[in-house]
Design an enzyme around this catalytic site. Structure first.
Site, PDB file in Angstrom:
ATOM      1  N   ASP A 180     -49.889  -5.243  34.838  1.00 40.21           N
ATOM      2  CA  ASP A 180     -49.884  -5.704  33.450  1.00 40.21           C
ATOM      3  C   ASP A 180     -48.815  -5.025  32.610  1.00 40.21           C
ATOM      4  O   ASP A 180     -48.677  -5.351  31.435  1.00 40.21           O
ATOM      5  CB  ASP A 180     -51.250  -5.470  32.803  1.00 40.21           C
TER       6      ASP A 180
ATOM      7  N   ASP B 106     -56.292  -0.629  35.529  1.00 45.69           N
ATOM      8  CA  ASP B 106     -56.514  -0.785  34.087  1.00 45.69           C
ATOM      9  C   ASP B 106     -55.624  -1.885  33.538  1.00 45.69           C
ATOM     10  O   ASP B 106     -54.401  -1.837  33.662  1.00 45.69           O
ATOM     11  CB  ASP B 106     -56.211   0.527  33.353  1.00 45.69           C
TER      12      ASP B 106
ATOM     13  N   ASP C  63     -52.584  -3.069  40.333  1.00 47.23           N
ATOM     14  CA  ASP C  63     -52.856  -2.049  39.340  1.00 47.23           C
ATOM     15  C   ASP C  63     -54.303  -2.265  38.897  1.00 47.23           C
ATOM     16  O   ASP C  63     -54.886  -3.339  39.158  1.00 47.23           O
ATOM     17  CB  ASP C  63     -51.884  -2.207  38.161  1.00 47.23           C
TER      18      ASP C  63
END
Length: 357
Positions: free
Chosen positions: A218, A21, A19
């Site tokens: 995250d 961001d 991922d």
């Protein structure tokens, strides 16, 4: 429970799917250590992919952004929800069909690139609405989308992320904008393309040439759940949205295989721990709640941590104890279990993990 891999975590995987961001960068700045960590993967000949729900940039723009940060990336290594949504529409609609685009210019460009005609109002008789995040999306855009969907247009959402990370904390994401239409229309989108739907990760995994894929994210509700649904191992990094208190409330579909503070955990065995989650529902989560130097006991619903050691090494023991409370403790709005420290070292560890004592 095995607390950590015996060698570098990446040695067990052919492809690492990141991922972006909250993992590689925050808005437009690399997260400390991320450039170096990915550089080590490149140096070791490891294949990488970048999988993002962000529909406000095209794959080429993301690759350029990453390269400018010191992470050499090619457009074909980047999978965005905008590109995937456009491809889905291309496969479902006749060429030249009008599609009402709610989102950033990048989403309009992706729709145009697959031979469809982006429009901005319901008066242009769109046969589909595609909705993605855009910082300038406003009430007028949502109103046009509402009118079009009520008239029978197919409704595609690029993703349903409730928030997106920023230097000032989480901000409303596309999921919050989708919720506006969901409320107004009293229905769900016809299709959600991005994570936690497994399609983006499944597409990335096909690039592993039969080898294993590790998903790095995250967010438990998108990255980790998407990996579980795609049948892939996952690594939760604590540099973005999800934290240890949220991890302790995670149901089986949102439990990562591994946890680390940052991307150093990919190559440093001492910087990552195994917590027993994953696509197969690893039964090691049912093992006694003992980690490296740490023990967790449960009394009256309270988790008590005792022992000593590094804070990260306490995470497997805490997860095993919290998850053993059973599904009735992890409903639609689960709350983090209460924790307390049985020693001064445990109190310091709990604070380092963001757990109130």
């Amino acid at each position: 429970m095995n607390a950590a891999p015996t060698g570098p975590l990446v040695d067990g995987y052919q492809l690492v799917a990141f991922d972006l961001d909250g993992v590689v960068y925050l808005i437009d700045r690399p997260i400390p250590g991320a450039v170096e960590a990915i550089g080590r993967l490149h140096a070791g000949g490891r294949s990488v992919a970048y999988v993002t729900n962000n529909a406000s940039r095209r794959s080429s723009d993301v690759a350029q952004l990453l390269t400018g940060m010191g992470v050499p990336a090619r457009p074909e290594e980047v999978l965005t929800s905008a590109g995937a949504a456009a491809e889905l529409l291309r496969d479902r609609l006749p060429a030249g069909s009008a599609v009402l685009v709610v989102g950033a210019e990048a989403l309009r460009a992706e729709v145009s690139a697959v031979g469809l005609r982006p429009v901005t109002t319901a008066d242009e008789s769109p046969v589909a609405v595609v909705q993605g995040y855009g910082p300038l999306v406003g009430w007028a855009d949502l109103a046009e989308a509402s009118i079009a969907v009520r008239a029978g247009a197919l409704w595609i959402a690029t993703n349903t992320d409730r928030t997106l990370p920023s230097g000032r904390g989480p901000l409303p994401g596309n999921g919050s904008l989708v919720a506006v239409l969901r409320t107004a229309l009293d229905r769900e989108p016809d299709v959600v393309v991005g994570k936690p739907e497994p399609a983006l990760f499944a597409t990335a995994a096909r690039r592993a040439d039969g080898g294993r894929t590790l998903v790095v994210g995250d967010r438990l509700d998108t990255d980790i759940e998407g990996a579980v649904r795609a049948g892939l191992d996952s690594l939760l990094v604590l540099t973005g949205v999800s934290d240890v208190p949220e991890l302790l409330t995670a149901g089986p579909q949102r439990r990562p295989t591994y946890v680390c503070f940052d991307l150093a955990g990919l190559s440093d065995p001492a910087a990552v721990v195994r917590v027993g989650g994953g696509p197969a529902g690893d039964r090691s989560a049912d093992a006694p709640s003992v980690g490296s130097g740490w023990t967790v006991s449960v009394a009256d619903g309270v988790l008590e941590l005792t022992g000593s050691g590094r804070p990260l090494d306490a995470v497997p023991a805490l997860c095993a104890a919290a998850w053993s409370r059973g599904p009735e403790a992890a409903g639609s709005t689960p709350t983090a279990p209460r924790v307390r420290a049985g020693s001064a070292e445990a109190e310091a560890a709990l604070r380092a993990l963001g757990l109130s004592v």
